[in-house]
Design a protein around this motif. Structure first.
Motif, mmCIF file in Angstrom:
data_model
loop_
_atom_site.group_PDB
_atom_site.id
_atom_site.type_symbol
_atom_site.label_atom_id
_atom_site.label_comp_id
_atom_site.label_asym_id
_atom_site.label_seq_id
_atom_site.Cartn_x
_atom_site.Cartn_y
_atom_site.Cartn_z
ATOM 1 N N TYR A 1 0.871 -1.190 0.000
ATOM 2 C CA TYR A 1 0.000 0.000 0.000
ATOM 3 C C TYR A 1 0.902 1.231 0.000
ATOM 4 O O TYR A 1 1.978 1.229 0.620
ATOM 5 C CB TYR A 1 -0.881 0.038 1.253
ATOM 6 C CG TYR A 1 -2.056 -0.912 1.208
ATOM 7 C CD1 TYR A 1 -3.069 -0.743 0.264
ATOM 8 C CD2 TYR A 1 -2.175 -1.951 2.115
ATOM 9 C CE1 TYR A 1 -4.164 -1.610 0.224
ATOM 10 C CE2 TYR A 1 -3.268 -2.812 2.092
ATOM 11 C CZ TYR A 1 -4.250 -2.635 1.144
ATOM 12 O OH TYR A 1 -5.329 -3.470 1.099
ATOM 13 N N PHE B 1 -1.790 9.057 2.024
ATOM 14 C CA PHE B 1 -2.776 7.968 1.943
ATOM 15 C C PHE B 1 -2.651 7.117 3.215
ATOM 16 O O PHE B 1 -1.541 6.845 3.679
ATOM 17 C CB PHE B 1 -2.480 7.132 0.690
ATOM 18 C CG PHE B 1 -3.319 5.897 0.530
ATOM 19 C CD1 PHE B 1 -4.705 5.962 0.600
ATOM 20 C CD2 PHE B 1 -2.731 4.662 0.288
ATOM 21 C CE1 PHE B 1 -5.484 4.821 0.438
ATOM 22 C CE2 PHE B 1 -3.497 3.515 0.121
ATOM 23 C CZ PHE B 1 -4.878 3.598 0.198
ATOM 24 N N GLY C 1 -3.371 3.971 3.641
ATOM 25 C CA GLY C 1 -3.137 2.539 3.433
ATOM 26 C C GLY C 1 -1.778 2.061 3.938
ATOM 27 O O GLY C 1 -1.697 1.095 4.702
ATOM 28 N N GLY D 1 -7.810 -4.166 -0.343
ATOM 29 C CA GLY D 1 -8.925 -3.234 -0.160
ATOM 30 C C GLY D 1 -8.588 -1.889 -0.749
ATOM 31 O O GLY D 1 -7.669 -1.766 -1.562
ATOM 32 N N GLU E 1 -10.556 -0.252 -2.690
ATOM 33 C CA GLU E 1 -11.360 -0.079 -3.909
ATOM 34 C C GLU E 1 -12.299 -1.278 -4.016
ATOM 35 O O GLU E 1 -12.014 -2.341 -3.460
ATOM 36 C CB GLU E 1 -10.456 0.010 -5.143
ATOM 37 C CG GLU E 1 -9.609 -1.244 -5.364
ATOM 38 C CD GLU E 1 -8.598 -1.107 -6.502
ATOM 39 O OE1 GLU E 1 -8.523 -0.016 -7.104
ATOM 40 O OE2 GLU E 1 -7.902 -2.097 -6.778
ATOM 41 N N PRO E 2 -13.404 -1.108 -4.733
ATOM 42 C CA PRO E 2 -14.321 -2.244 -4.894
ATOM 43 C C PRO E 2 -13.701 -3.316 -5.795
ATOM 44 O O PRO E 2 -12.956 -2.985 -6.707
ATOM 45 C CB PRO E 2 -15.546 -1.626 -5.596
ATOM 46 C CG PRO E 2 -15.364 -0.151 -5.541
ATOM 47 C CD PRO E 2 -13.904 0.112 -5.380
ATOM 48 N N GLY F 1 -12.084 0.468 4.669
ATOM 49 C CA GLY F 1 -11.885 1.602 5.561
ATOM 50 C C GLY F 1 -11.895 2.876 4.763
ATOM 51 O O GLY F 1 -11.922 2.853 3.531
ATOM 52 N N SER G 1 -10.437 7.220 5.121
ATOM 53 C CA SER G 1 -9.651 8.144 5.936
ATOM 54 C C SER G 1 -10.525 8.920 6.909
ATOM 55 O O SER G 1 -10.131 9.139 8.057
ATOM 56 C CB SER G 1 -8.881 9.142 5.074
ATOM 57 O OG SER G 1 -8.914 8.830 3.738
ATOM 58 N N GLU G 2 -11.685 9.372 6.451
ATOM 59 C CA GLU G 2 -12.522 10.221 7.299
ATOM 60 C C GLU G 2 -12.856 9.535 8.620
ATOM 61 O O GLU G 2 -13.045 10.190 9.647
ATOM 62 C CB GLU G 2 -13.835 10.583 6.582
ATOM 63 C CG GLU G 2 -13.651 11.446 5.353
ATOM 64 C CD GLU G 2 -13.434 10.630 4.083
ATOM 65 O OE1 GLU G 2 -12.843 9.529 4.166
ATOM 66 O OE2 GLU G 2 -13.848 11.081 3.005
ATOM 67 N N GLY H 1 -9.133 5.057 8.431
ATOM 68 C CA GLY H 1 -8.198 4.508 7.447
ATOM 69 C C GLY H 1 -8.548 3.034 7.303
ATOM 70 O O GLY H 1 -9.657 2.634 7.687
HETATM 71 O O1 DLL Z 1 -8.901 3.528 0.848
HETATM 72 C C1 DLL Z 1 -8.433 3.195 3.203
HETATM 73 C C2 DLL Z 1 -7.983 1.809 2.917
HETATM 74 C C3 DLL Z 1 -6.649 1.566 2.668
HETATM 75 C C4 DLL Z 1 -8.880 0.755 2.957
HETATM 76 C C5 DLL Z 1 -6.221 0.271 2.438
HETATM 77 C C6 DLL Z 1 -8.468 -0.555 2.754
HETATM 78 C C7 DLL Z 1 -7.132 -0.774 2.489
HETATM 79 P P1 DLL Z 1 -9.684 6.392 1.291
HETATM 80 O O2 DLL Z 1 -8.574 6.665 0.354
HETATM 81 O O3 DLL Z 1 -10.192 7.483 2.139
HETATM 82 O O4 DLL Z 1 -9.269 5.277 2.310
HETATM 83 O O5 DLL Z 1 -10.865 5.790 0.422
HETATM 84 C C8 DLL Z 1 -12.022 5.304 1.054
HETATM 85 O O6 DLL Z 1 -12.382 3.685 -0.712
HETATM 86 O O7 DLL Z 1 -15.177 5.082 0.985
HETATM 87 C C9 DLL Z 1 -14.662 3.188 -0.447
HETATM 88 O O8 DLL Z 1 -15.355 3.881 -1.464
HETATM 89 C C10 DLL Z 1 -13.358 2.679 -1.006
HETATM 90 N N1 DLL Z 1 -12.988 1.423 -0.356
HETATM 91 C C11 DLL Z 1 -12.101 1.219 0.631
HETATM 92 N N2 DLL Z 1 -12.021 -0.106 0.930
HETATM 93 C C12 DLL Z 1 -12.895 -0.747 0.108
HETATM 94 C C13 DLL Z 1 -13.291 -2.100 -0.075
HETATM 95 C C14 DLL Z 1 -8.873 3.984 1.983
HETATM 96 N N3 DLL Z 1 -12.749 -3.098 0.609
HETATM 97 C C15 DLL Z 1 -12.987 4.745 0.023
HETATM 98 N N4 DLL Z 1 -14.259 -2.347 -0.996
HETATM 99 C C16 DLL Z 1 -14.208 4.129 0.655
HETATM 100 C C17 DLL Z 1 -14.812 -1.358 -1.714
HETATM 101 C C18 DLL Z 1 -13.526 0.234 -0.701
HETATM 102 N N5 DLL Z 1 -14.478 -0.080 -1.592
#
Ligand code: DLL
Length: 440
Positions: free
Chosen positions: A143, A148, A150, A220, A222-223, A245, A247-248, A251
């Motif tokens: 990640y 970010f 991740g 994770g 993304e979908p 997860g 960030s808001e 994470g």
């Molecule tokens: O993506 C946090 C993260 C990092 C999650 C690593 C998992 C692994 P943001 O960049 O704020 O945080 O984006 C969050 O990404 O509202 C979803 O729309 C999407 N998302 C995150 N995990 C998943 C998942 C990180 N497992 C936004 N499946 C969230 C589908 C996901 N969508």
């Protein structure tokens, strides 16, 4: 070769909390919710004004169901209070900030006290343990490190669990493959689209990933579809587990699948309150119905979030899980409501298109969707790729395109344009894949 784990298969990081009876979970939530709403009201001007406008007071909260009277928080509230206006603690009391770039305008900024970082690390450790990662395991973390969440989220969680972290970050895919081969990690952490990129580069380099010790993927951010999961399982010789997860809220590690069932992501209810609402009427929906996921933090100090509208469309279940954990499960996220495309009246998520493409013989699982105008209507063009080694003359590509178009029509119900490209034409992901290019 499979590494033997030294721990019992149903090892839990926080056994007592993860198996609390549901009634106890609700009691704990009520207590923590009152505290969290109080923090927001007492220390954040935005919440004080919003609660006063809605005529609600944390002190009068009787049960978690009373949350429905509190106002929602949306992404633009973060932007309007850019950069630090939603912090409930003085900046000097914080230990870290993260930010997400966002598609438009200013990034959204989030903050953590040292205590918040500790709880986040615990929840990531809990998630990783649920996914089958064990203390002592070597963890390859691809990640992205930086703003970010991740990279550092997975890093701290793995350390907390007692793992040995390889902090590779994203990119430099050939080097990633070399490290995977030479170091022999047990777990790979990355976005699912980047894992696919790694699998492809490994194949090109002649490295048989399935023969390496790596046996868990924690994917994770993304979908992704179950079809892609099956492909990652086979090509990498792992069990691919979904982690969610944002960030808001914190994470990664807000929710994670368990290794035993891989059927919905356990949302850690001792730290978060999960609701599903109808995105049109904004009314809470009963357990099991599909709608927008709304999350309230229960233990965050630096930046409490009250009824944050995630825009993620999914559903919840509190059916018992075979792993023994009692925390509810978030069914896999279809996508964000802003990713949903409406093509001639049919709602389509990119992950549905992915499921069709990955299921078809002869196609590489790399794709991009172009949205454009056809007269007054929105239209969709799917760009996909043939796997290497097949005839790719014009007739072969056109024939395959017709087959893909037919499958999309019969499975999802939409008519679209399809172009099958020669191998290597679709951009590869190093983090979150760009699935939709909007040309409207
Ligand atoms: O993506 C946090 C993260 C990092 C999650 C690593 C998992 C692994 P943001 O960049 O704020 O945080 O984006 C969050 O990404 O509202 C979803 O729309 C999407 N998302 C995150 N995990 C998943 C998942 C990180 N497992 C936004 N499946 C969230 C589908 C996901 N969508």
């Amino acid at each position: 070769m499979q590494m033997q784990t030294t721990m019992e298969p149903d090892f839990r990081f926080d056994d007592a909390v993860e198996t609390l009876p549901r009634r106890r979970i609700r009691e704990l939530q009520a207590e923590r919710l009152r505290w969290s709403l109080g923090q927001a009201y007492d220390n954040v001007a935005h919440y004080r004004a919003a609660f006063d406008r809605a005529g609600v007071s944390p002190a009068r909260l009787r049960s978690v169901d009373d949350i429905r009277h509190f106002p929602f928080t949306v992404k633009s509230d973060l932007r309007d209070n850019y950069p630090f206006g939603l912090f409930a603690r003085p900046l000097a009391d914080l230990a870290r900030v993260h930010a997400s770039s966002g598609t438009t305008g200013k990034p959204t900024v989030v903050g953590y006290t040292l205590g918040d970082i500790g709880r986040w690390s615990d929840l990531m450790a809990r998630s990783m343990a649920a996914a089958g990662i064990r203390p002592g395991d070597l963890v390859h973390n691809a990640y992205g490190y930086g703003l970010f969440t991740g990279g550092l989220g997975a890093h701290y969680g793995a350390e907390r669990l007692g793992c040995v972290v390889v902090p590779v970050s994203g990119g430099g895919t050939e080097r990633q493959v070399t490290l995977l081969k030479d170091f022999g990690p047990v777990a790979l952490c990355s976005t699912p689209s980047y894992a696919l990129n790694i699998a492809e580069v490994a194949e090109r380099m002649g490295v048989d990933m399935a023969a390496l010790p790596v046996r868990r993927g924690l994917f994770g951010a993304e979908p992704w579809s179950n079809e892609l999961r099956r492909q990652l399982d086979t090509r990498l010789g792992i069990k691919a587990v979904d982690i969610y997860g944002l960030s808001e809220i914190m994470g990664p590690g807000v929710a994670c699948e368990c290794d035993a069932a891989r059927d919905g992501l356990h949302g850690w209810e001792d730290h978060f309150l999960f609701e599903i609402i109808d995105p049109e009427t904004l009314e809470p929906l009963p357990m099991g119905e599909t709608g927008e996921l709304v999350i309230t933090t229960l233990t965050k100090e630096a930046m409490p979030m009250v009824r944050y509208r995630t825009r993620d469309i999914t559903r919840l279940t509190d059916e018992p899980c075979r792993c023994g954990r009692t925390h509810l499960r978030i069914l896999r996220v279809d996508g964000r409501d802003d990713d949903m495309m409406i093509i001639r009246g049919v709602n389509v998520y990119p992950s549905q298109v992915e499921a069709v493409l990955v299921g078809l013989q002869g196609l590489a699982p790399h794709y991009q969707i172009r949205l454009f105008k056809e007269g007054p209507l929105d239209a969709m063009a799917v760009e996909v790729e043939l796997v290497a080694g097949l005839p790719n003359d014009a007739a072969a590509l056109a024939g395959k395109a017709a087959e893909v178009r037919h499958h999309i029509k019969s499975t999802i119900g939409v008519t679209c344009t399809v172009r099958v490209n020669a191998p290597g034409k679709i951009p590869r992901s190093e983090g979150k894949a760009v699935r939709v290019v909007d040309q409207r």
